[in-house]
Design a protein around this motif. Structure first.
Motif, PDB file in Angstrom:
ATOM      1  N   ASN A  30      36.898  -4.833 -15.524  1.00 36.23           N
ATOM      2  CA  ASN A  30      36.035  -4.939 -16.580  1.00 36.23           C
ATOM      3  C   ASN A  30      35.547  -6.285 -16.226  1.00 36.23           C
ATOM      4  OD1 ASN A  30      34.572  -4.418 -18.818  1.00 36.23           O
ATOM      5  ND2 ASN A  30      36.175  -5.632 -20.216  1.00 36.23           N
ATOM      6  N   ASP A  31      34.452  -6.435 -16.788  1.00 41.12           N
ATOM      7  CA  ASP A  31      33.575  -7.631 -16.745  1.00 41.12           C
ATOM      8  C   ASP A  31      32.493  -7.609 -17.943  1.00 41.12           C
ATOM      9  OD1 ASP A  31      30.612  -7.024 -15.511  1.00 41.12           O
ATOM     10  OD2 ASP A  31      31.909  -6.417 -14.031  1.00 41.12           O
ATOM     11  N   ASP A  32      31.832  -8.738 -18.197  1.00 39.37           N
ATOM     12  CA  ASP A  32      31.099  -8.595 -19.381  1.00 39.37           C
ATOM     13  C   ASP A  32      29.404  -8.567 -18.801  1.00 39.37           C
ATOM     14  OD1 ASP A  32      33.146  -9.184 -21.257  1.00 39.37           O
ATOM     15  OD2 ASP A  32      32.881 -11.444 -20.884  1.00 39.37           O
ATOM     16  N   PHE A  33      28.987  -8.180 -17.735  1.00 42.96           N
ATOM     17  CA  PHE A  33      27.709  -8.113 -17.177  1.00 42.96           C
ATOM     18  C   PHE A  33      27.543  -6.718 -16.362  1.00 42.96           C
ATOM     19  CE2 PHE A  33      29.331 -12.430 -16.714  1.00 42.96           C
ATOM     20  CZ  PHE A  33      28.701 -13.021 -17.748  1.00 42.96           C
ATOM     21  N   THR A  34      28.210  -5.949 -15.978  1.00 45.67           N
ATOM     22  CA  THR A  34      27.954  -4.628 -15.505  1.00 45.67           C
ATOM     23  C   THR A  34      27.779  -3.417 -16.630  1.00 45.67           C
ATOM     24  OG1 THR A  34      29.457  -5.330 -13.447  1.00 45.67           O
ATOM     25  CG2 THR A  34      28.783  -2.943 -13.920  1.00 45.67           C
ATOM     26  N   PRO A  35      26.664  -2.860 -16.473  1.00 44.00           N
ATOM     27  CA  PRO A  35      26.330  -1.811 -17.703  1.00 44.00           C
ATOM     28  C   PRO A  35      27.389  -0.793 -17.480  1.00 44.00           C
ATOM     29  CG  PRO A  35      24.470  -2.688 -16.433  1.00 44.00           C
ATOM     30  CD  PRO A  35      25.456  -3.201 -15.739  1.00 44.00           C
ATOM     31  N   MET A  36      27.643  -0.166 -18.800  1.00 41.44           N
ATOM     32  CA  MET A  36      28.564   1.076 -18.493  1.00 41.44           C
ATOM     33  C   MET A  36      27.946   2.093 -18.038  1.00 41.44           C
ATOM     34  SD  MET A  36      29.819   1.066 -22.659  1.00 41.44           S
ATOM     35  CE  MET A  36      30.942  -0.308 -23.273  1.00 41.44           C
ATOM     36  N   ASP A  37      26.552   2.429 -17.912  1.00 38.28           N
ATOM     37  CA  ASP A  37      26.034   3.517 -17.164  1.00 38.28           C
ATOM     38  C   ASP A  37      26.286   3.298 -15.655  1.00 38.28           C
ATOM     39  OD1 ASP A  37      25.286   4.779 -19.437  1.00 38.28           O
ATOM     40  OD2 ASP A  37      23.238   3.893 -19.663  1.00 38.28           O
ATOM     41  N   PHE A  38      26.234   1.992 -15.276  1.00 40.03           N
ATOM     42  CA  PHE A  38      26.400   1.900 -13.922  1.00 40.03           C
ATOM     43  C   PHE A  38      27.652   2.195 -13.509  1.00 40.03           C
ATOM     44  CE2 PHE A  38      27.515  -0.627 -10.183  1.00 40.03           C
ATOM     45  CZ  PHE A  38      26.431  -0.569  -9.401  1.00 40.03           C
ATOM     46  N   VAL A  39      28.951   1.911 -14.407  1.00 42.50           N
ATOM     47  CA  VAL A  39      30.030   1.990 -13.805  1.00 42.50           C
ATOM     48  C   VAL A  39      30.332   3.594 -13.664  1.00 42.50           C
ATOM     49  CG1 VAL A  39      32.686   1.951 -14.531  1.00 42.50           C
ATOM     50  CG2 VAL A  39      30.929   0.093 -14.973  1.00 42.50           C
ATOM     51  N   ILE A  40      29.845   4.426 -14.703  1.00 48.70           N
ATOM     52  CA  ILE A  40      29.641   5.780 -14.745  1.00 48.70           C
ATOM     53  C   ILE A  40      29.357   6.508 -13.527  1.00 48.70           C
ATOM     54  CG2 ILE A  40      28.970   8.010 -15.832  1.00 48.70           C
ATOM     55  CD1 ILE A  40      29.198   6.457 -18.702  1.00 48.70           C
ATOM     56  N   GLU A  41      28.013   6.014 -13.176  1.00 49.02           N
ATOM     57  CA  GLU A  41      27.474   6.283 -11.785  1.00 49.02           C
ATOM     58  C   GLU A  41      28.417   5.972 -10.758  1.00 49.02           C
ATOM     59  OE1 GLU A  41      23.481   5.215  -9.199  1.00 49.02           O
ATOM     60  OE2 GLU A  41      23.833   4.394 -10.960  1.00 49.02           O
ATOM     61  N   VAL A  42      29.020   4.924 -10.423  1.00 50.46           N
ATOM     62  CA  VAL A  42      29.987   4.699  -9.349  1.00 50.46           C
ATOM     63  C   VAL A  42      31.024   5.532  -9.544  1.00 50.46           C
ATOM     64  CG1 VAL A  42      31.756   3.017  -8.564  1.00 50.46           C
ATOM     65  CG2 VAL A  42      29.341   2.110  -9.395  1.00 50.46           C
ATOM     66  N   ILE A  57      37.048   7.158 -17.849  1.00 50.66           N
ATOM     67  CA  ILE A  57      37.593   6.107 -17.185  1.00 50.66           C
ATOM     68  C   ILE A  57      36.918   4.847 -17.510  1.00 50.66           C
ATOM     69  CG2 ILE A  57      37.906   5.223 -14.670  1.00 50.66           C
ATOM     70  CD1 ILE A  57      40.007   7.371 -15.381  1.00 50.66           C
ATOM     71  N   MET A  58      35.625   5.032 -17.641  1.00 53.85           N
ATOM     72  CA  MET A  58      34.686   3.600 -18.085  1.00 53.85           C
ATOM     73  C   MET A  58      35.073   3.360 -18.983  1.00 53.85           C
ATOM     74  SD  MET A  58      32.285   2.975 -20.100  1.00 53.85           S
ATOM     75  CE  MET A  58      31.378   4.272 -20.622  1.00 53.85           C
ATOM     76  N   LEU A  59      35.601   3.858 -20.171  1.00 45.75           N
ATOM     77  CA  LEU A  59      35.918   3.448 -21.579  1.00 45.75           C
ATOM     78  C   LEU A  59      37.261   2.754 -21.305  1.00 45.75           C
ATOM     79  CD1 LEU A  59      34.673   6.305 -23.926  1.00 45.75           C
ATOM     80  CD2 LEU A  59      33.592   3.987 -23.719  1.00 45.75           C
ATOM     81  N   LYS A  60      38.091   3.285 -20.648  1.00 46.44           N
ATOM     82  CA  LYS A  60      39.483   2.721 -20.439  1.00 46.44           C
ATOM     83  C   LYS A  60      39.421   1.266 -19.511  1.00 46.44           C
ATOM     84  CE  LYS A  60      44.082   3.732 -18.519  1.00 46.44           C
ATOM     85  NZ  LYS A  60      44.954   3.802 -19.728  1.00 46.44           N
ATOM     86  N   VAL A  61      38.399   1.142 -18.657  1.00 45.39           N
ATOM     87  CA  VAL A  61      38.043  -0.129 -18.069  1.00 45.39           C
ATOM     88  C   VAL A  61      37.422  -1.120 -19.050  1.00 45.39           C
ATOM     89  CG1 VAL A  61      36.510  -1.553 -16.474  1.00 45.39           C
ATOM     90  CG2 VAL A  61      37.531   0.853 -16.068  1.00 45.39           C
ATOM     91  N   HIS A  62      36.573  -0.579 -20.000  1.00 46.24           N
ATOM     92  CA  HIS A  62      35.849  -1.487 -21.046  1.00 46.24           C
ATOM     93  C   HIS A  62      37.010  -1.770 -22.029  1.00 46.24           C
ATOM     94  CE1 HIS A  62      32.855  -3.146 -23.623  1.00 46.24           C
ATOM     95  NE2 HIS A  62      33.286  -2.061 -24.766  1.00 46.24           N
ATOM     96  N   THR A  63      37.798  -1.149 -22.529  1.00 43.32           N
ATOM     97  CA  THR A  63      38.936  -1.357 -23.647  1.00 43.32           C
ATOM     98  C   THR A  63      40.016  -2.063 -22.998  1.00 43.32           C
ATOM     99  OG1 THR A  63      39.732   0.822 -23.631  1.00 43.32           O
ATOM    100  CG2 THR A  63      37.974   0.437 -25.090  1.00 43.32           C
TER     101      THR A  63
END
Length: 102
Positions: A30-42, A57-63
């Motif tokens: 996780n970082d404070d700058f990468t948008p969640m939509d971009f992580v989903i795309e990756v 998975i994105m929500l797991k990374v975020h939380t």
């Protein structure tokens, strides 16, 4: 011609135990700058996830700060990490992707 005992010993098959190659987990951090939509795309592009899996998975990374994207042999894991990092940099995001032995 008869085979000697030493020839017979050479002709017998030796059983060699082969271990499966070590596997590596690919982690997104996780970082404070990468948008969640971009992580989903990756996750969809590089790890062949559907929308639901990628969002989970994105929500797991975020939380939790880290999420496992997949488990692969070393060469495949290394290639995927490099691809994700390069794709992130090209798109000007600081997303971190690492691998660790499983």
């Amino acid at each position: 011609m008869s085979a000697s005992k030493s020839d017979a010993a050479l002709l017998t098959q030796k059983k060699v135990e082969q271990k499966p190659p070590p596997l590596y987990k690919i982690l997104l951090l996780n970082d404070d700058f990468t948008p969640m939509d971009f992580v989903i795309e990756v996750l969809k592009v590089f790890f062949s996830m559907d929308q639901e899996q990628a969002t989970r998975i994105m929500l797991k990374v975020h939380t939790e700060g880290v999420g496992v994207c997949g488990i692969y042999p070393e060469d495949i894991a290394s290639t995927k990490v490099k691809q994700v990092v390069e794709f992130s940099r090209i798109n000007q995001h600081p997303l971190r992707c690492v691998m660790e032995e499983n």
